[in-house]
Design a protein around this motif. Structure first.
Motif, PDB file in Angstrom:
ATOM      1  N   ALA A  54       7.648  26.241  -6.880  1.00 32.61           N
ATOM      2  CA  ALA A  54       6.276  26.757  -6.871  1.00 32.61           C
ATOM      3  C   ALA A  54       5.389  25.745  -7.580  1.00 32.61           C
ATOM      4  N   LEU A  55       4.216  25.493  -7.014  1.00 33.48           N
ATOM      5  CA  LEU A  55       3.230  24.596  -7.615  1.00 33.48           C
ATOM      6  C   LEU A  55       2.046  25.441  -8.060  1.00 33.48           C
ATOM      7  N   ASP A  56       1.744  25.393  -9.341  1.00 35.18           N
ATOM      8  CA  ASP A  56       0.698  26.242  -9.912  1.00 35.18           C
ATOM      9  C   ASP A  56       0.850  27.688  -9.448  1.00 35.18           C
ATOM     10  N   GLN A  57       2.083  28.164  -9.530  1.00 37.77           N
ATOM     11  CA  GLN A  57       2.436  29.565  -9.274  1.00 37.77           C
ATOM     12  C   GLN A  57       2.275  29.998  -7.822  1.00 37.77           C
ATOM     13  N   ASP A  58       2.373  29.032  -6.914  1.00 37.00           N
ATOM     14  CA  ASP A  58       2.314  29.342  -5.496  1.00 37.00           C
ATOM     15  C   ASP A  58       3.510  28.647  -4.829  1.00 37.00           C
ATOM     16  N   LEU A  59       4.270  29.354  -4.000  1.00 37.70           N
ATOM     17  CA  LEU A  59       5.438  28.747  -3.359  1.00 37.70           C
ATOM     18  C   LEU A  59       5.034  27.530  -2.545  1.00 37.70           C
ATOM     19  N   ALA A  60       5.859  26.483  -2.604  1.00 38.35           N
ATOM     20  CA  ALA A  60       5.543  25.238  -1.902  1.00 38.35           C
ATOM     21  C   ALA A  60       6.816  24.626  -1.339  1.00 38.35           C
ATOM     22  N   GLU A  61       6.669  23.493  -0.655  1.00 39.36           N
ATOM     23  CA  GLU A  61       7.815  22.782  -0.087  1.00 39.36           C
ATOM     24  C   GLU A  61       8.124  21.565  -0.959  1.00 39.36           C
ATOM     25  N   PHE A  62       9.333  21.020  -0.769  1.00 36.61           N
ATOM     26  CA  PHE A  62       9.737  19.871  -1.588  1.00 36.61           C
ATOM     27  C   PHE A  62       9.015  18.566  -1.225  1.00 36.61           C
ATOM     28  N   ASP A  63       8.385  18.533  -0.057  1.00 35.48           N
ATOM     29  CA  ASP A  63       7.626  17.322   0.287  1.00 35.48           C
ATOM     30  C   ASP A  63       6.144  17.457  -0.114  1.00 35.48           C
ATOM     31  N   ALA A  64       5.813  18.540  -0.810  1.00 30.71           N
ATOM     32  CA  ALA A  64       4.409  18.771  -1.189  1.00 30.71           C
ATOM     33  C   ALA A  64       3.949  17.749  -2.235  1.00 30.71           C
ATOM     34  N   PRO A  65       2.677  17.302  -2.151  1.00 32.15           N
ATOM     35  CA  PRO A  65       2.139  16.357  -3.136  1.00 32.15           C
ATOM     36  C   PRO A  65       1.911  17.033  -4.487  1.00 32.15           C
ATOM     37  N   LEU A  66       2.002  16.241  -5.560  1.00 29.88           N
ATOM     38  CA  LEU A  66       1.824  16.775  -6.912  1.00 29.88           C
ATOM     39  C   LEU A  66       0.443  16.476  -7.490  1.00 29.88           C
ATOM     40  N   ALA A  67      -0.395  15.788  -6.739  1.00 30.23           N
ATOM     41  CA  ALA A  67      -1.721  15.421  -7.258  1.00 30.23           C
ATOM     42  C   ALA A  67      -2.469  16.680  -7.692  1.00 30.23           C
ATOM     43  N   GLY A  68      -2.935  16.673  -8.948  1.00 33.47           N
ATOM     44  CA  GLY A  68      -3.732  17.786  -9.453  1.00 33.47           C
ATOM     45  C   GLY A  68      -2.920  18.994  -9.903  1.00 33.47           C
ATOM     46  N   VAL A  69      -1.611  18.958  -9.707  1.00 35.12           N
ATOM     47  CA  VAL A  69      -0.769  20.100 -10.072  1.00 35.12           C
ATOM     48  C   VAL A  69      -0.495  20.092 -11.574  1.00 35.12           C
ATOM     49  N   ARG A  70      -0.627  21.246 -12.215  1.00 37.54           N
ATOM     50  CA  ARG A  70      -0.402  21.345 -13.658  1.00 37.54           C
ATOM     51  C   ARG A  70       0.928  21.993 -14.005  1.00 37.54           C
ATOM     52  N   GLU A  71       1.438  22.833 -13.103  1.00 35.96           N
ATOM     53  CA  GLU A  71       2.666  23.571 -13.411  1.00 35.96           C
ATOM     54  C   GLU A  71       3.595  23.577 -12.199  1.00 35.96           C
ATOM     55  N   VAL A  72       4.810  23.082 -12.408  1.00 35.97           N
ATOM     56  CA  VAL A  72       5.825  23.075 -11.349  1.00 35.97           C
ATOM     57  C   VAL A  72       6.961  23.977 -11.816  1.00 35.97           C
ATOM     58  N   ALA A  73       7.451  24.850 -10.937  1.00 42.75           N
ATOM     59  CA  ALA A  73       8.570  25.715 -11.323  1.00 42.75           C
ATOM     60  C   ALA A  73       9.682  25.590 -10.295  1.00 42.75           C
ATOM     61  N   PHE A  74      10.912  25.486 -10.795  1.00 45.36           N
ATOM     62  CA  PHE A  74      12.093  25.422  -9.923  1.00 45.36           C
ATOM     63  C   PHE A  74      12.953  26.652 -10.178  1.00 45.36           C
ATOM     64  N   PHE A  75      13.454  27.242  -9.090  1.00 45.78           N
ATOM     65  CA  PHE A  75      14.278  28.447  -9.246  1.00 45.78           C
ATOM     66  C   PHE A  75      15.089  28.687  -7.977  1.00 45.78           C
ATOM     67  N   PRO A  76      16.136  29.538  -8.083  1.00 41.32           N
ATOM     68  CA  PRO A  76      16.906  29.865  -6.885  1.00 41.32           C
ATOM     69  C   PRO A  76      16.126  30.839  -6.002  1.00 41.32           C
ATOM     70  N   PRO A  77      16.606  31.080  -4.775  1.00 37.83           N
ATOM     71  CA  PRO A  77      15.956  32.086  -3.932  1.00 37.83           C
ATOM     72  C   PRO A  77      15.823  33.405  -4.703  1.00 37.83           C
ATOM     73  N   MET A  78      14.699  34.056  -4.499  1.00 36.91           N
ATOM     74  CA  MET A  78      14.369  35.236  -5.298  1.00 36.91           C
ATOM     75  C   MET A  78      15.176  36.458  -4.872  1.00 36.91           C
ATOM     76  N   THR A  79      15.456  37.316  -5.830  1.00 34.09           N
ATOM     77  CA  THR A  79      16.225  38.532  -5.545  1.00 34.09           C
ATOM     78  C   THR A  79      15.547  39.740  -6.193  1.00 34.09           C
ATOM     79  N   GLY A  80      14.337  40.004  -5.738  1.00 33.81           N
ATOM     80  CA  GLY A  80      13.615  41.166  -6.253  1.00 33.81           C
ATOM     81  C   GLY A  80      13.963  42.425  -5.485  1.00 33.81           C
ATOM     82  N   GLY A  81      13.127  43.414  -5.668  1.00 34.20           N
ATOM     83  CA  GLY A  81      13.285  44.665  -4.924  1.00 34.20           C
ATOM     84  C   GLY A  81      14.352  45.572  -5.515  1.00 34.20           C
TER      85      GLY A  81
END
Lengths: 81, 147
Positions: A54-81
């Motif tokens: 996720a880039l700035d708390q929004d899901l993104a792809e691994f080829d996404a640019p980082l310009a202007g991004v302040r927060e990057v988060a890495f995690f496994p596939p989500m298991t909510g619900g």
């Protein structure tokens, strides 16, 4: 930039967040930098198809640019619900 | 739209009553409650981790998509994090609509998306150790129903 880790990514790397000084242009470049840093990162990022980003708390792809991004988060596939 | 992310327990019946009382002009109210299920090894508790900040934002976005897609009077989503005991409610969704087809479809959609697109991670702690719950390919398949 702030880099956050959740669930087993956090456990493998051994910390929940850190500040990384990087010139990486994309998420994939940042991953390559982190993997070269330490074996723990290499273990956590061994298979990026098992990870989400996720880039700035929004899901993104691994080829996404980082310009202007302040927060990057890495995690496994989500298991909510 | 009401979205709550909390560690505190909630009373699904009381929440549904309050939601129903506030909704005006709905002919149909559907609710779903997800509960911590026990596992063969004997579950001590379920640990739910989340991404504070992104979690609320992601749920509001998902609920917004439901509101845009179906004719709804209101939507409620509650999702817990922290350590939960077997049998404890994890989360609930409630949808209110003029007609039941919209209320059912929107609740189903919300559940599919909350499962795979809201940043929560479950870990099962049993007498034999602790394991992260893995996402299932069926969960991703379920999302494609809504394309």
């Amino acid at each position: 930039m702030q880099v956050l880790y959740f669930a087993w990514v956090r456990e493998r790397i051994g910390l929940p967040r850190e500040v990384i000084d990087t010139k990486a242009a994309t998420v994939a470049e940042l991953v390559a930098e982190l993997r070269a840093k330490d074996a723990r990162y290499d273990a956590a990022f061994g298979d990026v198809s098992a990870l989400r980003v996720a880039l700035d708390q929004d899901l993104a792809e691994f080829d996404a640019p980082l310009a202007g991004v302040r927060e990057v988060a890495f995690f496994p596939p989500m298991t909510g619900g | 739209m009401q979205v709550r992310v909390q560690d505190a327990a909630f009373d699904a019946g009381a929440e549904l009553n309050a939601f129903s009382a506030e909704v005006k002009g709905a002919g149909a109210i559907v609710s779903f409650t997800g509960v911590v299920r026990d596992v063969a090894a004997g579950l001590k508790h379920m640990q739910i981790e989340h991404y504070p900040g992104m979690t609320e934002q992601a749920i509001v976005k998902i609920a917004g998509e439901a509101v845009a897609r179906w004719s709804l009077s209101d939507v409620l989503v509650i999702h817990r994090y922290g350590d939960l005991s077997p049998g404890a409610p994890i989360m609930m969704v409630a949808t209110a609509a003029p007609h039941r087809a919209d209320a059912f479809a929107a609740a189903d959609f919300l559940m599919d998306y909350l499962k795979s697109r809201a940043p929560f991670w479950k870990k099962e702690v049993t007498s034999k150790g602790a394991d992260w719950v893995e996402a299932k390919t069926a969960d991703e398949d379920a999302l494609r129903r809504w394309d």
